[in-house]
Design a protein around this motif. Sequence first.
Motif, PDB file in Angstrom:
ATOM      1  N   GLU A 243     -62.558  65.586 -27.305  1.00 41.19           N
ATOM      2  CA  GLU A 243     -63.866  64.957 -27.510  1.00 41.19           C
ATOM      3  C   GLU A 243     -64.523  64.607 -26.186  1.00 41.19           C
ATOM      4  N   HIS A 244     -64.071  65.254 -25.106  1.00 36.35           N
ATOM      5  CA  HIS A 244     -64.694  65.083 -23.795  1.00 36.35           C
ATOM      6  C   HIS A 244     -65.988  65.903 -23.759  1.00 36.35           C
TER       7      HIS A 244
ATOM      8  N   GLU B  87     -66.391  67.769 -11.432  1.00 38.35           N
ATOM      9  CA  GLU B  87     -66.789  66.672 -12.319  1.00 38.35           C
ATOM     10  C   GLU B  87     -65.913  66.595 -13.571  1.00 38.35           C
ATOM     11  N   PHE B  88     -65.360  67.717 -13.995  1.00 37.66           N
ATOM     12  CA  PHE B  88     -64.549  67.747 -15.213  1.00 37.66           C
ATOM     13  C   PHE B  88     -63.067  67.469 -14.960  1.00 37.66           C
ATOM     14  N   LEU B  89     -62.644  67.469 -13.701  1.00 37.57           N
ATOM     15  CA  LEU B  89     -61.222  67.293 -13.402  1.00 37.57           C
ATOM     16  C   LEU B  89     -60.605  66.005 -13.946  1.00 37.57           C
ATOM     17  N   PRO B  90     -61.263  64.844 -13.849  1.00 33.97           N
ATOM     18  CA  PRO B  90     -60.637  63.637 -14.409  1.00 33.97           C
ATOM     19  C   PRO B  90     -60.327  63.767 -15.905  1.00 33.97           C
ATOM     20  N   SER B  91     -61.204  64.403 -16.648  1.00 36.58           N
ATOM     21  CA  SER B  91     -60.957  64.592 -18.080  1.00 36.58           C
ATOM     22  C   SER B  91     -59.842  65.598 -18.323  1.00 36.58           C
ATOM     23  N   ILE B  92     -59.804  66.660 -17.531  1.00 40.02           N
ATOM     24  CA  ILE B  92     -58.737  67.647 -17.664  1.00 40.02           C
ATOM     25  C   ILE B  92     -57.398  67.005 -17.323  1.00 40.02           C
ATOM     26  N   GLU B  93     -57.409  66.148 -16.314  1.00 39.53           N
ATOM     27  CA  GLU B  93     -56.192  65.455 -15.890  1.00 39.53           C
ATOM     28  C   GLU B  93     -55.585  64.642 -17.036  1.00 39.53           C
TER      29      GLU B  93
ATOM     30  N   ASN C 261     -51.565  66.542 -13.554  1.00 39.29           N
ATOM     31  CA  ASN C 261     -51.391  67.266 -12.289  1.00 39.29           C
ATOM     32  C   ASN C 261     -52.427  68.353 -12.082  1.00 39.29           C
ATOM     33  N   SER C 262     -53.473  68.384 -12.889  1.00 40.29           N
ATOM     34  CA  SER C 262     -54.527  69.395 -12.729  1.00 40.29           C
ATOM     35  C   SER C 262     -55.274  69.234 -11.420  1.00 40.29           C
ATOM     36  N   THR C 263     -55.549  68.001 -11.029  1.00 41.67           N
ATOM     37  CA  THR C 263     -56.302  67.771  -9.797  1.00 41.67           C
ATOM     38  C   THR C 263     -55.537  68.300  -8.588  1.00 41.67           C
ATOM     39  N   LYS C 264     -54.234  68.072  -8.556  1.00 41.50           N
ATOM     40  CA  LYS C 264     -53.404  68.514  -7.427  1.00 41.50           C
ATOM     41  C   LYS C 264     -53.344  70.040  -7.341  1.00 41.50           C
ATOM     42  N   SER C 265     -53.372  70.717  -8.465  1.00 40.22           N
ATOM     43  CA  SER C 265     -53.236  72.172  -8.509  1.00 40.22           C
ATOM     44  C   SER C 265     -54.581  72.906  -8.462  1.00 40.22           C
ATOM     45  N   PHE C 266     -55.695  72.191  -8.615  1.00 34.77           N
ATOM     46  CA  PHE C 266     -57.026  72.801  -8.664  1.00 34.77           C
ATOM     47  C   PHE C 266     -57.348  73.493  -7.336  1.00 34.77           C
ATOM     48  N   ASN C 267     -57.884  74.719  -7.417  1.00 35.92           N
ATOM     49  CA  ASN C 267     -58.279  75.437  -6.196  1.00 35.92           C
ATOM     50  C   ASN C 267     -59.692  76.012  -6.270  1.00 35.92           C
ATOM     51  N   GLY C 268     -60.412  75.666  -7.308  1.00 32.76           N
ATOM     52  CA  GLY C 268     -61.804  76.117  -7.382  1.00 32.76           C
ATOM     53  C   GLY C 268     -62.175  76.778  -8.661  1.00 32.76           C
TER      54      GLY C 268
END
Length: 85
Positions: free
Chosen positions: A24-25, A67-73, A78-85
């Motif tokens: 529901e994000h 902008e969507f990373l906090p919700s994905i996290e 650990n999504s933010t740490k692994s994100f590369n673009g």
Amino acid sequence: SKLILGFDMPHWRENAQSGSFFTEHAFQSGWDSSRGQGGALSALTLYLGGRSGTEIGNGEPLQRATEFLPSIEEILPNSTKSFNG
């Protein structure tokens, strides 16, 4: 609309998660769009609707993805740490 985010590795698989989800994000659902492909890199495809879907084209793609990373996290830790673009 859809937004594809890149990651250094499919970290969600380490936790026996498929990478597919409904939420529901600001994005309604997402899936591991790198499933079945070789290599270490991975990708998540997010599906957006409503206001977030119509506004996704405003701004730079990397800024919008971030902008969507906090919700994905919340869904896939650990999504933010692994994100590369």
